[in-house]
Design a protein around this motif. Sequence first.
Motif, PDB file in Angstrom:
ATOM      1  N   LEU A 178       0.896  -1.208  -0.015  1.00  0.00           N
ATOM      2  CA  LEU A 178      -0.053   0.027   0.067  1.00  0.00           C
ATOM      3  C   LEU A 178       0.701   1.330   0.064  1.00  0.00           C
ATOM      4  N   GLN A 181       2.196   2.300  -3.221  1.00  0.00           N
ATOM      5  CA  GLN A 181       1.444   2.948  -4.131  1.00  0.00           C
ATOM      6  C   GLN A 181       1.662   4.434  -4.266  1.00  0.00           C
ATOM      7  N   ILE A 182       2.105   5.044  -3.313  1.00  0.00           N
ATOM      8  CA  ILE A 182       2.000   6.260  -3.068  1.00  0.00           C
ATOM      9  C   ILE A 182       3.519   6.841  -3.735  1.00  0.00           C
ATOM     10  N   ARG A 189       6.402   5.221  -8.805  1.00  0.00           N
ATOM     11  CA  ARG A 189       5.683   4.253  -7.983  1.00  0.00           C
ATOM     12  C   ARG A 189       6.439   3.104  -7.803  1.00  0.00           C
TER      13      ARG A 189
ATOM     14  N   ARG B 164      -5.242  10.004  -5.344  1.00  0.00           N
ATOM     15  CA  ARG B 164      -6.254   8.967  -5.465  1.00  0.00           C
ATOM     16  C   ARG B 164      -6.274   8.246  -4.127  1.00  0.00           C
ATOM     17  N   PHE B 165      -5.162   8.660  -3.118  1.00  0.00           N
ATOM     18  CA  PHE B 165      -5.301   8.088  -2.037  1.00  0.00           C
ATOM     19  C   PHE B 165      -6.062   8.906  -0.869  1.00  0.00           C
ATOM     20  N   LYS B 167      -5.466  11.723   0.622  1.00  0.00           N
ATOM     21  CA  LYS B 167      -4.776  12.221   1.839  1.00  0.00           C
ATOM     22  C   LYS B 167      -5.189  13.493   2.359  1.00  0.00           C
TER      23      LYS B 167
END
Lengths: 368, 524
Positions: A178, A181-182, A189, B164-165, B167
Amino acid sequence: ERTKRRARLIKEGSIDNPAVPKYLDQAIKFHGTCNSMCPEFECLQRRYQKMVDSFELVNQSLFAKSFHRPAAGMDAPLPEDVRTPKALVDTLRYLVFEIVMNTPWHECHGFVRDRTRSIRQDFTYQNYEGEEAVICTEIIARFHILALHMMSGQPDNQEYMELEQLDKSLTTLGFIYLDGQIPDADQNRKGFPNEPEFRAYTILRHLRDRYVEKDDIRKWPAEVVYSDRVQHALRIYQAVQRYDRATNYGFHAQHYVKTFFELVKSKETDFITACLLQVYFPEIRRFSLKIMAENYMKTSKMTSVEFIKDFLCYESVEQAEHEIRHYGLSIAEHSADGVPFFYLIPGKGSFDGMVAIVWLADIFLTVL
Amino acid sequence: MAPIFAQSNPPTPPVVAAWIRCVKDAIAQERPRLLHEAFMTNVERVFKRRPYPALHLEMRQLKHLSAARNVVEREMGDDWNGLNEMMVAYLWLMEAAEPNIMKQSRPGFQEETRHYFERLKEFMGAVNSAFNSPRGAIIARTAMMTAKWCLLVGDSVDMIFGDRFFKASESLLNLLLKTFNISVAERAPYTQSDQILKKTVTIDLANYLFKLYNKTCQTKLAGTIRQNLGSVGLRLEYPLFRNPTICTYYYYRGIELMRELAFPEAQQALQESYDVCHPRYLKHRRKILIPLLTCSLLVGRFPTYEIIGRPEAQGLDELFIPLCRAIQKGDFRGYRMAMGIEGPNKWKAAWWEQQRLDRLLMDRTNILLWRSLIRKIWILTCSPEQKQHIIRIDDIWACAEALHKKAPEDIDQAEANLLSARPGVDPWGVSDPTTWWFNGLRLGKDQVEGVVMSLLDQKLIRGYLVRQPRDESTLLVLGKVDPFPNIWKLCAPRETQKMALLQPGDMGGGRVVRMNGVKEIGQS
């Protein structure tokens, strides 16, 4: 000596002073400095305490750091007590290629499980999520899955503990994937070539607890969700959905048991996946026997044990008979066209599912 | 003694002084709406209403946070320090506000928006501190509207930076959770709409949290919020709460229940939400209608043409009607077409996925299709005069196998060639690339028997199975009375759990154990 060393390291600013509170973002990043498989202090300590494993008796260079449960009152480890990522990879390589591949599982399993747990612990101390951590944790997860099969039927098999360590490894991998992915500062990535495999294992570890319907799978990248492995795991998950009869939850579950076993036999199921699925066989069979007892004609003599053995993919008719009797159901003998066979006597209320059954596998045949 | 002015302690600018007077008056006269007007955060409205543009300019001239703090403390005194901090944070927020944030007409709006968002979060933190005070009830409306604005700006930041997270939105979770906890902790009961209480905004704050949890894929945390709401005891009705608030609450409740596969309760909750939603808000009604129709068809209630013909249901007939027909008839091919898996309308698959209903439907309608297929076979092969209604598993298998056959253009030829050239690849012979069944699994009679077992066990069919000697087909003997019970009657929700948060007569702040002679809070 260690107290003085700790004080010196605190003074140099290499490690935090536990007596001085500070904010998390001000914490000093901990780096292990031990380049061997076991820190020197532990080697001396274990020799003194006579806690040397049989695999380490030859010489000190074969010592591998054991797992130490963190306990209240114990000092935090020093950098020299924690191995570097490279040393951790070397340790795992040694365990796999020198120990596991050359020793029977029942002899080396306990030792390897403890030492691999220590490897994961050292990565955790350093909060390290680099490539080495991913590779090591993946290999360790596969080891745990293989152990579920290889150790089944052994007297000291502890399936629950194996599953607990497997779950922890999969959880660690889940977080690393996870975080990967950032994107970094250059908008790149991290890619994890084995992510579909371990995401599939994660789905299969939650086979009957409505995991897929919750949110986690939404966070995975599309190429992982639509990969062959994850899609196959989802099909298996679909085939044995759980439903709770007494509640309002889980309506219209599929629960196609025969389909489940066909999927296990399919070419998409590799050996390691099959080892993991094997853990669920007793529960699925128990549920199916209950359904059969309640939904087949009571007076019929045609619900043969042979049919049940093929339907639920037992190893042998004797194994099927053993489980049927174990759950309180009855079997009788009958013959058709002069050929005798055993059949299940269905009936509601006769099934006793409270008694758990141990996966007997090979040892069952050995006893017979 | 006259104050000594310096750069860090300037004289109070005139607009700031007027603003502070307004805040004081609102507090003294207990006017929450007026107080909220003084703490307006909506940037679009702020730059169109006097005297906020002037307030913004004066803050730019003050420049330093310490200067603003000294001005406020001098004017307000130390009666309510939490409110002082909130005022300072608001002025500091005004300093960062830019009309460009919403118009995005000049370059640099991304960083301006992000900068403004950080200040907004600080302001929200200060609001929480003031809200937590025993006098904080008057700030309830401000807290609620600021939380709402935080959500909008967070959403904006996520969109601007393509995150897309989410934040930015995720960073609001703890802040809003604190606001919610403060409002829930109040002990006074909320029984009349004109009360000035923290609880007046509890449901709104809960709704904002549900929205955030859904967005950031953390819906597991919603259970705790519901538990806390349940223990507070609030009457979810107008005029205590506005209809949009009630509608949103039921919507998220329905979505949660749907994800937990409690379809009857989900259908009830979504129906409540849909009924409360004003007919003018077509977008909102459509948003509720889509999961409502899904839950309804899963519990055996297909939509009428009247519902599908409504303005908010435009285009949904193309999606739901074929699906309902397929489930009703046990038509596996029609079902695949309706889901966009097979046939020319592949766009449907993307639509179902976008609505996050694809997996739910594929997982939970399959067994209904089998039930309908068997029912169809029963209608065609059994007559009422027969003593026993018996269906052969072989017949079911033959029909199902035909309905699962792939069209030639859908068959993976490479896969088929591989299997025929190298049989060792599939040693058990379970693969069949020409079938849709579990994406290429050979559909055998034993598997059909397994499906029927599942149907019998879940009471979707009444009857029993009888195995036959040798290779004869297993028989499904159907029950004499209603062998295919109505799905809705099977799934009807139990009466034990009501949708309302509160039972009549329960008015207190939190559950209090009843002891002899002790009255519940709020009981006269």
